[in-house]
Design a protein around this motif. Structure first.
Motif, PDB file in Angstrom:
ATOM      1  N   TYR A  66       7.288  27.529  46.137  1.00 33.85           N
ATOM      2  CA  TYR A  66       5.930  28.118  46.868  1.00 33.85           C
ATOM      3  C   TYR A  66       6.571  29.383  47.818  1.00 33.85           C
ATOM      4  CZ  TYR A  66       7.322  24.249  49.956  1.00 33.85           C
ATOM      5  OH  TYR A  66       8.127  23.402  50.632  1.00 33.85           O
ATOM      6  N   TYR A  67       5.407  30.004  48.333  1.00 33.06           N
ATOM      7  CA  TYR A  67       5.641  30.969  49.452  1.00 33.06           C
ATOM      8  C   TYR A  67       5.185  30.193  50.754  1.00 33.06           C
ATOM      9  CZ  TYR A  67       6.383  34.854  46.186  1.00 33.06           C
ATOM     10  OH  TYR A  67       6.625  35.669  45.237  1.00 33.06           O
ATOM     11  N   ASP A  68       5.627  30.420  51.853  1.00 33.27           N
ATOM     12  CA  ASP A  68       4.793  30.095  53.285  1.00 33.27           C
ATOM     13  C   ASP A  68       5.226  31.141  54.418  1.00 33.27           C
ATOM     14  OD1 ASP A  68       7.173  29.247  54.765  1.00 33.27           O
ATOM     15  OD2 ASP A  68       6.690  27.255  54.407  1.00 33.27           O
ATOM     16  N   PHE A  69       4.475  31.053  55.268  1.00 33.67           N
ATOM     17  CA  PHE A  69       4.727  31.896  56.517  1.00 33.67           C
ATOM     18  C   PHE A  69       5.179  31.203  57.785  1.00 33.67           C
ATOM     19  CE2 PHE A  69       0.980  32.390  53.469  1.00 33.67           C
ATOM     20  CZ  PHE A  69       1.428  33.745  52.818  1.00 33.67           C
ATOM     21  N   ARG A  70       5.838  29.993  57.611  1.00 35.35           N
ATOM     22  CA  ARG A  70       6.264  29.460  58.853  1.00 35.35           C
ATOM     23  C   ARG A  70       7.233  30.112  59.948  1.00 35.35           C
ATOM     24  NH1 ARG A  70      10.270  25.161  56.009  1.00 35.35           N
ATOM     25  NH2 ARG A  70       8.540  25.098  54.615  1.00 35.35           N
ATOM     26  N   ASN A  71       7.652  31.254  59.214  1.00 35.22           N
ATOM     27  CA  ASN A  71       8.651  31.961  60.335  1.00 35.22           C
ATOM     28  C   ASN A  71       7.727  33.110  60.722  1.00 35.22           C
ATOM     29  OD1 ASN A  71      11.183  30.644  60.400  1.00 35.22           O
ATOM     30  ND2 ASN A  71      11.177  31.567  58.037  1.00 35.22           N
ATOM     31  N   ASN A  72       6.529  33.337  60.727  1.00 32.64           N
ATOM     32  CA  ASN A  72       5.683  34.203  61.166  1.00 32.64           C
ATOM     33  C   ASN A  72       5.657  34.514  62.702  1.00 32.64           C
ATOM     34  OD1 ASN A  72       3.668  36.364  60.790  1.00 32.64           O
ATOM     35  ND2 ASN A  72       2.157  35.061  61.917  1.00 32.64           N
ATOM     36  N   THR A  73       5.569  35.650  63.337  1.00 32.62           N
ATOM     37  CA  THR A  73       5.525  35.828  64.741  1.00 32.62           C
ATOM     38  C   THR A  73       4.249  36.551  64.991  1.00 32.62           C
ATOM     39  OG1 THR A  73       6.832  38.041  64.452  1.00 32.62           O
ATOM     40  CG2 THR A  73       8.171  36.221  64.563  1.00 32.62           C
ATOM     41  N   SER A  74       4.307  36.986  66.197  1.00 30.49           N
ATOM     42  CA  SER A  74       3.045  37.671  66.936  1.00 30.49           C
ATOM     43  C   SER A  74       2.978  39.176  66.503  1.00 30.49           C
ATOM     44  CB  SER A  74       2.959  37.427  68.231  1.00 30.49           C
ATOM     45  OG  SER A  74       4.064  37.900  69.173  1.00 30.49           O
ATOM     46  N   ALA A  75       4.079  39.680  65.836  1.00 29.25           N
ATOM     47  CA  ALA A  75       4.165  41.056  65.709  1.00 29.25           C
ATOM     48  C   ALA A  75       3.487  41.259  64.471  1.00 29.25           C
ATOM     49  CB  ALA A  75       5.455  41.378  65.101  1.00 29.25           C
ATOM     50  N   ALA A  76       3.082  42.696  64.004  1.00 23.95           N
ATOM     51  CA  ALA A  76       2.161  42.988  63.099  1.00 23.95           C
ATOM     52  C   ALA A  76       2.628  42.828  61.622  1.00 23.95           C
ATOM     53  CB  ALA A  76       2.077  44.602  63.082  1.00 23.95           C
ATOM     54  N   LEU A 124       4.360  40.420  58.585  1.00 26.66           N
ATOM     55  CA  LEU A 124       4.055  39.080  58.029  1.00 26.66           C
ATOM     56  C   LEU A 124       5.331  38.330  57.417  1.00 26.66           C
ATOM     57  CD1 LEU A 124       2.145  36.623  57.782  1.00 26.66           C
ATOM     58  CD2 LEU A 124       1.407  37.721  55.741  1.00 26.66           C
ATOM     59  N   PRO A 125       6.207  37.830  58.229  1.00 29.31           N
ATOM     60  CA  PRO A 125       7.390  37.225  57.372  1.00 29.31           C
ATOM     61  C   PRO A 125       6.944  36.037  56.512  1.00 29.31           C
ATOM     62  CG  PRO A 125       7.916  37.568  59.762  1.00 29.31           C
ATOM     63  CD  PRO A 125       6.207  38.011  59.585  1.00 29.31           C
ATOM     64  N   THR A 126       7.508  36.307  55.380  1.00 27.70           N
ATOM     65  CA  THR A 126       7.024  35.353  54.239  1.00 27.70           C
ATOM     66  C   THR A 126       8.600  34.766  53.574  1.00 27.70           C
ATOM     67  OG1 THR A 126       5.062  36.487  53.871  1.00 27.70           O
ATOM     68  CG2 THR A 126       5.855  35.069  52.364  1.00 27.70           C
ATOM     69  N   ASP A 127       8.655  33.403  53.366  1.00 28.87           N
ATOM     70  CA  ASP A 127       9.729  32.937  52.706  1.00 28.87           C
ATOM     71  C   ASP A 127       9.372  32.317  51.441  1.00 28.87           C
ATOM     72  OD1 ASP A 127      12.341  32.702  54.774  1.00 28.87           O
ATOM     73  OD2 ASP A 127      10.264  32.886  55.810  1.00 28.87           O
ATOM     74  N   PHE A 128      10.477  32.000  50.455  1.00 27.38           N
ATOM     75  CA  PHE A 128      10.234  31.527  49.472  1.00 27.38           C
ATOM     76  C   PHE A 128      11.022  30.128  49.105  1.00 27.38           C
ATOM     77  CE2 PHE A 128      10.741  31.040  44.566  1.00 27.38           C
ATOM     78  CZ  PHE A 128       9.639  31.110  44.148  1.00 27.38           C
ATOM     79  N   TRP A 129      10.458  29.051  48.948  1.00 23.94           N
ATOM     80  CA  TRP A 129      11.194  27.755  48.983  1.00 23.94           C
ATOM     81  C   TRP A 129      10.918  27.017  47.614  1.00 23.94           C
ATOM     82  CZ3 TRP A 129      12.786  26.628  53.949  1.00 23.94           C
ATOM     83  CH2 TRP A 129      12.602  27.411  54.853  1.00 23.94           C
ATOM     84  N   ALA A 130      11.550  25.874  47.465  1.00 24.38           N
ATOM     85  CA  ALA A 130      11.427  25.129  46.682  1.00 24.38           C
ATOM     86  C   ALA A 130      11.649  23.607  47.037  1.00 24.38           C
ATOM     87  CB  ALA A 130      12.654  25.297  45.367  1.00 24.38           C
ATOM     88  N   VAL A 131      10.849  22.618  46.583  1.00 19.79           N
ATOM     89  CA  VAL A 131      11.235  21.239  46.639  1.00 19.79           C
ATOM     90  C   VAL A 131      11.376  20.563  45.364  1.00 19.79           C
ATOM     91  CG1 VAL A 131       9.843  20.835  48.677  1.00 19.79           C
ATOM     92  CG2 VAL A 131       8.620  20.665  46.525  1.00 19.79           C
ATOM     93  N   THR A 132      12.255  19.540  45.174  1.00 20.98           N
ATOM     94  CA  THR A 132      12.618  18.919  44.216  1.00 20.98           C
ATOM     95  C   THR A 132      12.551  17.427  44.378  1.00 20.98           C
ATOM     96  OG1 THR A 132      14.985  18.836  44.770  1.00 20.98           O
ATOM     97  CG2 THR A 132      14.003  20.612  43.053  1.00 20.98           C
ATOM     98  N   CYS A 133      12.256  16.823  43.198  1.00 20.94           N
ATOM     99  CA  CYS A 133      12.001  15.175  43.567  1.00 20.94           C
ATOM    100  C   CYS A 133      12.607  14.433  42.200  1.00 20.94           C
ATOM    101  CB  CYS A 133      10.625  14.960  43.462  1.00 20.94           C
ATOM    102  SG  CYS A 133      10.289  12.956  43.595  1.00 20.94           S
ATOM    103  N   THR A 134      13.290  13.327  42.358  1.00 16.52           N
ATOM    104  CA  THR A 134      14.023  12.508  41.223  1.00 16.52           C
ATOM    105  C   THR A 134      13.255  11.418  40.684  1.00 16.52           C
ATOM    106  OG1 THR A 134      15.588  11.877  42.457  1.00 16.52           O
ATOM    107  CG2 THR A 134      16.311  13.895  41.240  1.00 16.52           C
ATOM    108  N   THR A 135      12.758  10.754  41.847  1.00 13.18           N
ATOM    109  CA  THR A 135      12.147   9.341  41.772  1.00 13.18           C
ATOM    110  C   THR A 135      11.034   9.378  42.799  1.00 13.18           C
ATOM    111  OG1 THR A 135      13.578   8.446  43.068  1.00 13.18           O
ATOM    112  CG2 THR A 135      14.150   8.009  40.952  1.00 13.18           C
ATOM    113  N   ASP A 136      10.086   8.257  42.477  1.00 12.70           N
ATOM    114  CA  ASP A 136       8.895   7.884  43.362  1.00 12.70           C
ATOM    115  C   ASP A 136       8.339   9.253  43.992  1.00 12.70           C
ATOM    116  OD1 ASP A 136       9.347   5.480  43.476  1.00 12.70           O
ATOM    117  OD2 ASP A 136      10.890   5.493  45.021  1.00 12.70           O
ATOM    118  N   CYS A 137       8.142  10.416  42.941  1.00 14.19           N
ATOM    119  CA  CYS A 137       7.465  11.522  43.103  1.00 14.19           C
ATOM    120  C   CYS A 137       5.971  11.670  43.805  1.00 14.19           C
ATOM    121  CB  CYS A 137       7.502  12.499  42.061  1.00 14.19           C
ATOM    122  SG  CYS A 137       9.044  12.771  41.402  1.00 14.19           S
ATOM    123  N   THR A 138       5.421  10.421  43.772  1.00 14.43           N
ATOM    124  CA  THR A 138       3.960  10.533  44.217  1.00 14.43           C
ATOM    125  C   THR A 138       3.734  10.305  45.726  1.00 14.43           C
ATOM    126  OG1 THR A 138       3.736   8.068  43.579  1.00 14.43           O
ATOM    127  CG2 THR A 138       2.846   9.611  41.996  1.00 14.43           C
TER     128      THR A 138
END
Length: 469
Positions: A378-388, A390-404
């Motif tokens: 997914y993308y998110d904007f956690r590194n956004n600042t007050s400037a004009a 829109l810093p955007t990052d691309f992330w991954a999460v992985t799960c092997t067990t108990d994914c719920t």
């Protein structure tokens, strides 16, 4: 414009040492650069249509079950401000995404690639057990009055593409074919399914948006199409995706809407797609497709939001995973996840699995490895600042067990930040993409996604990232 050479692109490794949590860093590779399309191959600009040359968006990727390491990615080339792009891009990798090259030709889904339609969008790709690649697209006139669902076949794994076959077509503006997905059945060689939705607007103003399904039993050479799932007046589905299970069950995930409500749903068939159940996953959604992702800067320049549910089945079993965009009470969006262990009969309670600390997580995609590891990007904007910007990052999460359980998911940074305000605007917001590509390949996951370059002459490129669990 200059075409990129057919030789493999240079691989860029983001880091050489392990990350703080002990995982290996992602290997990020640029896929695209300058467009191979002539600047004047399509219709001229006008009437609110602005062309964004050298812009690639909405990639989808598939792995070849016959040739380990072979990947095929398709995408939209040279995006318009409305309704799709001028052409189709296809790139191939034979080393699990470390390097890529262009295919010898492209599917003729639009006039810029030798076809009949003004523009093309919503590309999807699958690969059959024989190594055949099949690409689907939604092609249309620029006004949207003529729409078609088209499929092109490549018998050599994505290198050369045959003339498209039309699965559905309308030139009456009352009807609107939309958003196909194509899936090869890994358990029945030669069988391939394509699904899409078709808006029918009645003279009274009422509308319905049923699900259509096309099936091939000869590796995509010939097809039969029909409506398979209908809705009451003023309701319907968008974003359908079909997934075959090992026990013969077929599942379709979709975003269902009425004039006043919306939901994430999954329906199932146990007779080869002849009949379909009522939804077995039915999660209310507080938003309709097109509701924009909240602008972190409240600038009036939002990010487009048309992300739809996606399914990923664990091979040779009854486990299937679903991801979609949920929306919290504060208006932010997140990556919601649910799992079924009985081929879609029942589902776990949905949970948000992104690790975004503030703001929204956008455009989730999902894949599952043969051993059961699940990855979501997914993308998110956690590194956004007050400037004009829109810093955007691309992330991954992985799960092997108990994914719920949300705590079972481990996050890694893939790339960024880049400035999403440099993504060309569309009529419905900055288009990061309605989806990105993600596939399990060998022992790794490979993501294909768009990033803003900061170069006004080449504003958006596609990158791939190879990462491990």
């Amino acid at each position: 414009m200059a075409a990129l050479a057919a030789a493999a692109f240079t691989c860029i490794v983001t880091a050489q040492s392990a990350l703080a949590d002990g995982t290996d860093p992602a290997v990020v590779t640029p896929i695209t650069g300058e467009s191979p399309l002539a600047a004047d191959c399509g219709l001229p600009e006008g009437d609110g249509y602005v062309l964004n040359p050298d812009t690639e968006v909405q990639p989808m990727v598939a792995a070849d079950p016959k040739r380990p390491g072979r990947l095929v990615a398709v995408y939209q080339q040279d995006r318009w401000s409305k309704y799709g792009g001028n052409g189709t891009g296809v790139v191939l990798s034979d080393d699990n995404g470390a390097t890529w090259k262009r295919s010898a030709n492209q599917p003729a889904f639009s006039r810029c690639d030798g076809g009949k339609y003004d523009v093309t969008t919503d590309h999807w790709v699958t690969m059959t057990p024989s190594g055949t690649a099949l690409a689907a697209a939604f092609s249309l006139s620029r006004t949207g009055e003529e729409t078609a669902i088209v499929v092109s076949r490549s018998g050599d794994g994505g290198e050369h593409w045959e003339a498209p076959v039309t699965l559905g077509h309308d030139d009456d503006p009352r009807y609107f074919n939309d958003r196909p997905a194509i899936t090869a059945d890994p358990y029945h060689p030669g069988t391939v399914y394509a699904v899409w939705d078709r808006v029918d607007t009645q003279p009274s103003g009422e509308w319905v948006q049923p699900v259509y399904l096309a099936k091939s039993t000869d590796d995509g050479r010939t097809w039969t199409s029909r409506k398979v799932y209908d809705f009451p007046a003023n309701s319907g589905a968008i974003g359908t995706e079909l997934v075959p299970m090992a026990d013969g069950t077929l599942l379709i995930g979709m975003h269902q809407e009425t004039n006043t409500s919306a939901a994430t749903q999954v329906i199932r068939s146990t007779d080869g797609g002849e009949t379909w159940s009522e939804p077995t996953l039915d999660v209310p959604a507080p938003f309709a497709v097109g509701v924009k992702i909240p602008d972190p800067d409240d600038s009036g320049d939002p990010v487009r939001n048309a992300t739809l549910p996606l399914l990923a089945a664990q091979p040779d079993g009854k486990v299937v995973n679903a991801v979609w965009q949920s929306q919290d009470a504060d208006g932010t969006f997140h990556a919601a996840y649910a799992r079924s262990t009985d081929s879609g009969k029942t589902w776990s309670k949905p949970v948000n699995v992104d690790k975004t600390p503030t703001g929204s997580a956008a455009v989730p995609a999902i894949a599952v490895a043969p051993g059961g590891t699940v990855a979501i990007t997914y993308y998110d904007f956690r590194n956004n600042t007050s400037a004009a910007t829109l810093p955007t990052d691309f992330w991954a999460v992985t799960c092997t067990t108990d994914c719920t359980k949300p705590g079972s998911w481990r996050e890694r940074h893939i790339e960024g930040p880049f400035d999403a305000r440099k993504v060309p605007p569309t009529s419905v917001g900055r288009l990061l993409g309605d989806y990105t590509g993600l596939v399990a390949s060998n022992s790794a996951f490979v993501a294909v996604y768009g990033v803003a370059t900061g170069d006004a002459d080449n504003p958006v490129d596609l990158h791939s990232a190879t990462f491990y669990k």
